[in-house]
Design a protein around this motif. Structure first.
Motif, mmCIF file in Angstrom:
data_model
loop_
_atom_site.group_PDB
_atom_site.id
_atom_site.type_symbol
_atom_site.label_atom_id
_atom_site.label_comp_id
_atom_site.label_asym_id
_atom_site.label_seq_id
_atom_site.Cartn_x
_atom_site.Cartn_y
_atom_site.Cartn_z
ATOM 1 N N MET A 1 -7.223 45.306 14.020
ATOM 2 C CA MET A 1 -7.097 44.106 14.323
ATOM 3 C C MET A 1 -8.569 44.713 15.683
ATOM 4 S SD MET A 1 -4.649 41.561 15.588
ATOM 5 C CE MET A 1 -3.303 41.801 16.738
ATOM 6 N N LYS A 2 -9.714 43.228 15.591
ATOM 7 C CA LYS A 2 -10.055 43.254 16.716
ATOM 8 C C LYS A 2 -10.143 42.296 17.440
ATOM 9 C CE LYS A 2 -14.524 43.914 13.431
ATOM 10 N NZ LYS A 2 -15.986 44.041 13.847
ATOM 11 N N LEU A 3 -10.313 42.213 19.306
ATOM 12 C CA LEU A 3 -10.590 41.569 19.166
ATOM 13 C C LEU A 3 -11.265 39.648 19.887
ATOM 14 C CD1 LEU A 3 -9.618 42.488 22.947
ATOM 15 C CD2 LEU A 3 -7.896 43.273 21.175
ATOM 16 N N ARG A 4 -12.318 40.469 19.531
ATOM 17 C CA ARG A 4 -13.549 39.313 18.918
ATOM 18 C C ARG A 4 -14.693 39.945 18.101
ATOM 19 N NH1 ARG A 4 -17.613 39.286 24.172
ATOM 20 N NH2 ARG A 4 -16.564 41.666 24.581
ATOM 21 N N LYS A 6 -17.693 41.952 16.563
ATOM 22 C CA LYS A 6 -18.388 41.651 17.188
ATOM 23 C C LYS A 6 -19.895 41.629 17.579
ATOM 24 C CE LYS A 6 -17.693 46.192 19.181
ATOM 25 N NZ LYS A 6 -17.132 45.594 20.391
ATOM 26 N N ASP A 9 -21.329 39.988 20.130
ATOM 27 C CA ASP A 9 -21.290 40.209 21.357
ATOM 28 C C ASP A 9 -22.774 40.568 22.088
ATOM 29 O OD1 ASP A 9 -21.123 42.052 23.470
ATOM 30 O OD2 ASP A 9 -19.981 43.052 23.174
ATOM 31 N N VAL A 10 -23.507 39.471 22.600
ATOM 32 C CA VAL A 10 -24.995 39.831 22.791
ATOM 33 C C VAL A 10 -25.354 41.687 23.167
ATOM 34 C CG1 VAL A 10 -26.703 38.760 23.834
ATOM 35 C CG2 VAL A 10 -25.132 37.545 22.791
ATOM 36 N N ILE A 11 -24.367 41.504 24.128
ATOM 37 C CA ILE A 11 -24.933 43.013 24.704
ATOM 38 C C ILE A 11 -24.482 44.485 24.711
ATOM 39 C CG2 ILE A 11 -23.897 44.570 27.233
ATOM 40 C CD1 ILE A 11 -23.316 41.487 28.249
ATOM 41 N N GLY A 47 -32.777 35.431 28.437
ATOM 42 C CA GLY A 47 -32.113 35.686 29.903
ATOM 43 C C GLY A 47 -31.082 36.470 30.196
ATOM 44 N N VAL A 48 -30.023 37.025 29.298
ATOM 45 C CA VAL A 48 -29.183 38.171 29.265
ATOM 46 C C VAL A 48 -30.122 39.440 29.154
ATOM 47 C CG1 VAL A 48 -27.406 38.945 27.924
ATOM 48 C CG2 VAL A 48 -27.307 36.550 27.733
ATOM 49 N N PHE A 51 -31.536 40.216 32.216
ATOM 50 C CA PHE A 51 -30.608 40.002 33.605
ATOM 51 C C PHE A 51 -30.179 41.659 33.844
ATOM 52 C CE2 PHE A 51 -26.098 40.037 35.414
ATOM 53 C CZ PHE A 51 -26.174 38.928 36.592
ATOM 54 N N TYR A 52 -29.795 42.155 32.465
ATOM 55 C CA TYR A 52 -28.957 43.592 33.639
ATOM 56 C C TYR A 52 -30.333 44.740 32.986
ATOM 57 C CZ TYR A 52 -24.999 40.871 31.778
ATOM 58 O OH TYR A 52 -23.669 40.405 32.188
ATOM 59 N N LEU A 54 -30.284 48.118 33.079
ATOM 60 C CA LEU A 54 -30.006 48.812 31.808
ATOM 61 C C LEU A 54 -30.908 47.941 30.576
ATOM 62 C CD1 LEU A 54 -26.723 50.701 31.677
ATOM 63 C CD2 LEU A 54 -28.643 51.407 32.733
ATOM 64 N N PHE A 55 -31.365 47.363 30.252
ATOM 65 C CA PHE A 55 -32.206 46.718 29.445
ATOM 66 C C PHE A 55 -33.927 46.812 29.993
ATOM 67 C CE2 PHE A 55 -28.828 43.978 27.939
ATOM 68 C CZ PHE A 55 -28.075 45.744 27.335
ATOM 69 N N ALA B 172 -23.864 47.124 31.775
ATOM 70 C CA ALA B 172 -25.366 46.961 31.293
ATOM 71 C C ALA B 172 -26.338 47.152 32.329
ATOM 72 C CB ALA B 172 -26.074 46.147 30.073
ATOM 73 N N ARG B 191 -25.538 36.754 30.840
ATOM 74 C CA ARG B 191 -25.924 36.725 32.176
ATOM 75 C C ARG B 191 -24.283 36.685 33.438
ATOM 76 N NH1 ARG B 191 -31.538 35.667 32.925
ATOM 77 N NH2 ARG B 191 -30.855 35.357 35.290
#
Ligand SMILES: Cc1cc2nc3c(=O)[nH]c(=O)nc-3n(C[C@H](O)[C@H](O)[C@H](O)COP(=O)(O)O)c2cc1C
Lengths: 146, 429
Positions: A1-4, A6, A9-11, A47-48, A51-52, A54-55, B172, B191
């Motif tokens: 069972m998965k929580l959501r 995958k 999950d953009v990240i 935008g995502v 933001f981070y 590491l990307f 990240a 974000r």
């Protein structure tokens, strides 16, 4: 069972895209694809991704050198670590060597303050750095085959 | 492995360095998962919450909110499903106290999460581990698999009818994602911008559902409290702040590392007894609580390092990070370093945060270059004060504390810079 789901999950998708890229970055085409897959607009995914820290949306080197300049590392001499690296690699923070081997980045605390000054090269931690140590590390990496 | 100084008490760090963190059998041999067993077989959810409330345990992530109360609020929320989140983002500079637990005793965190889940009626848990903690992520993944194999996770855990599962979410690279609501947005794939509060997570958290979010160290205290009882726990620390704290000591001391000590130990004791004293020079100042924390001068060496005592003095314990600095340290240079951190990590959502962090760094940099003006000192203070009042989250609200405290002790040094001289010779003027 998965929580959501995958797939949504953009990240995680961005991380995967970056890992698969030879030059440690996420291409525009990939961003568009991920937006489609996740059912989001291109600008949301952009935008995502921006933001981070590491990307990256710019091609980077094979080795990403991330040097910490937060309190403990700064106190223990991280500025001189930057100086040696900039001198040895002949690039400034944020740049990549012309041969595509190294990218130099400044990062916030890496949580390895017990080994300050410290840095990470890709997934490996290097602590208690000295200028001599840096030169040795670079030599080893330079001699490594692609 | 994280270096551990000689801890006078070990509750949280008990197994670290003692057992093989990749072996669930060794954890079980030390009494591991007994607390989960006891909770599921013998206790009602309310009893678990009452025990944690009685222990007086406060959140170890920085805000010191009573953990039992947080659980109670969440358990009473109407909406379902409910979630448990373990905050393993550990991004506050100078903080490396969750890493020994993640790397050295992951099952203890899992146990805490299962118990939290049972107490509030949640069946899903997330652990948000910063992306740079590669070893922590790998060890935790392995621990999850082992716990599933041993049926401590999954469906009908130990034939109790209770279901619980945990998933890892990797960060990240973002400090502000350690802020609880930003962290939730980050798990949702957005974000990591902090949300406006209220509503608070116990009523509206992850995917707007009731959520308990606790720090790694907080959760590592749960199993010991369940097994040994609230009274035993209250035997450590102070009346207002029971238990121990894992302090992370860095900077100009002989021995850097983490030390677990009863809440309320003094800075002097930490430096002299556990960190082996100063490396060479004389003590000048220490920053306690990370970059968002206050600067403590010599007059604060004997203050009790617990949440309540520091709060009364207008200071914070925060994450328990202690950065010790000797006389060779330049105040202006260090403040510039702190402000550079805030600027880089500010998410840009609110104006006071976005413009304020930028301006603070700009002015301080010009002071460090000998180009400052006399009223610049007031200007940084005023700017930070406005940010404290008007910023959306604690990132923008924080700079006032390091700024006001460093100026309290070393205003003269700033004036010297403005006059064109750096007393320690660190700044190139
Ligand atoms: C900017 C910012 C960064 C934070 N970073 C962390 C962090 O890295 N780890 C953590 O546990 N809490 C962090 N916190 C505190 C969390 O918001 C929250 O209070 C904590 O996870 C609650 O858990 P606790 O009650 O067990 O302490 C941060 C808060 C702010 C404002």
């Amino acid at each position: 069972m998965k929580l959501r789901d995958k797939e949504k999950d953009v990240i995680a998708l961005l991380s995967e895209a970056q890992r698969e890229s030879k030059h440690n970055y996420i291409t525009e085409e990939k961003l568009k694809l991920i937006a489609q897959e996740a059912g989001l607009s291109y600008s949301e995914v952009y935008g995502v991704a921006t933001f981070y820290s590491l990307f990256s949306l710019k091609p980077r080197g094979e080795y990403i050198i991330r040097v910490c300049d937060s309190g403990p590392c700064h106190l223990m001499g991280s500025r001189s670590i930057f100086e040696v690296l900039e001198e040895e690699l002949k690039i400034k923070v944020g740049e990549t060597t012309p041969d595509g081997k190294f990218t130099l980045e400044e990062t916030s605390c890496l949580g390895i303050c017990d080994e300050a000054p410290a840095m990470m090269i890709n997934e490996k931690v290097y602590g208690n750095l000295t200028p001599q140590e840096i030169k040795k590390i670079l030599k080893r990496l330079r001699e490594k085959k692609w | 492995m994280v270096k551990e100084l000689k801890s006078p008490v070990r509750i949280v760090l008990e197994n670290c360095g003692k057992i093989n963190p990749e072996s669930i059998e060794e954890y079980i041999a030390q009494g591991g998962y007994k607390a989960v067993n006891r909770v599921l077989q013998e206790m009602k959810p309310e009893e678990v919450i009452n025990e944690i409330k009685a222990s007086g345990l406060q959140g170890r992530g920085g805000a010191a909110f009573p953990t039992g109360l947080k659980w109670e609020f969440t358990s009473r929320a109407k909406d379902t499903p409910r979630y448990i989140i373990c905050n393993a983002d550990e991004g506050e500079p100078g903080t490396f106290k969750d890493r020994p637990i993640l790397e050295g005793d992951p099952h203890k965190i899992i146990e805490g999460m299962i118990i939290a889940g049972y107490a509030v009626g949640a069946h899903y848990g997330y652990i948000y581990i910063r992306g740079e903690y590669i070893l922590s992520i790998n060890r935790f993944q392995k621990a999850l698999e082992q716990a599933e194999e041993h049926r401590f996770l999954g469906e009908d855990i130990l034939e109790s009818g209770f279901n619980f599962q945990i998933e890892i979410h990797q960060g990240a690279g973002s400090y502000v994602c350690g802020e609880e609501t930003a962290l939730m947005d980050s798990i949702e794939g957005k974000r990591g911008n902090p949300r406006f509060k209220p509503p608070f997570p116990p009523s509206s958290g992850l995917w707007k559902k009731p959520t308990v979010i606790n720090n790694v160290e907080t959760l590592a205290n749960i199993a010991p409290i369940i097994l040994k009882g609230a009274d035993w726990f209250r035997g450590f620390g102070t009346k207002e702040c029971p238990g121990t704290k894992v302090y992370a000591v860095s900077g100009h001391v002989k021995e850097v590392g983490v030390v677990e000590a009863p809440m309320g130990i003094t800075l002097r004791k930490i430096i002299n007894e556990y960190a082996g004293g100063m490396r060479q020079g004389k003590f000048k100042m220490a920053q306690v609580g990370g970059t968002a924390g206050a600067i403590l001068g010599e007059d604060m060496l004997d203050v009790s390092l617990d949440y309540a005592s520091l709060k009364r003095k207008g200071l914070v314990l925060g994450s328990g990070a202690i950065l010790v600095m000797d006389e060779t340290t330049c105040c202006v240079d260090m403040l510039k370093c702190f402000l550079n951190f805030f600027k880089r990590e500010c998410c840009g959502k609110c104006v006071p945060g976005r413009i304020g962090t930028e301006k603070l760094l700009e002015i301080t940099t010009s002071i460090s270059q000998g180009k400052g003006k006399e009223d610049d000192i007031d200007l940084i203070l005023q700017t930070a004060k406005v940010m404290q009042k008007a910023s959306l989250c604690a990132l923008g609200q924080s700079p006032i504390l390091p700024i006001s405290t460093i100026l309290k002790y070393f205003k003269e040094e700033f004036i010297e810079h403005i006059k064109g001289r750096c007393p320690t010779g660190v700044c190139k003027i």
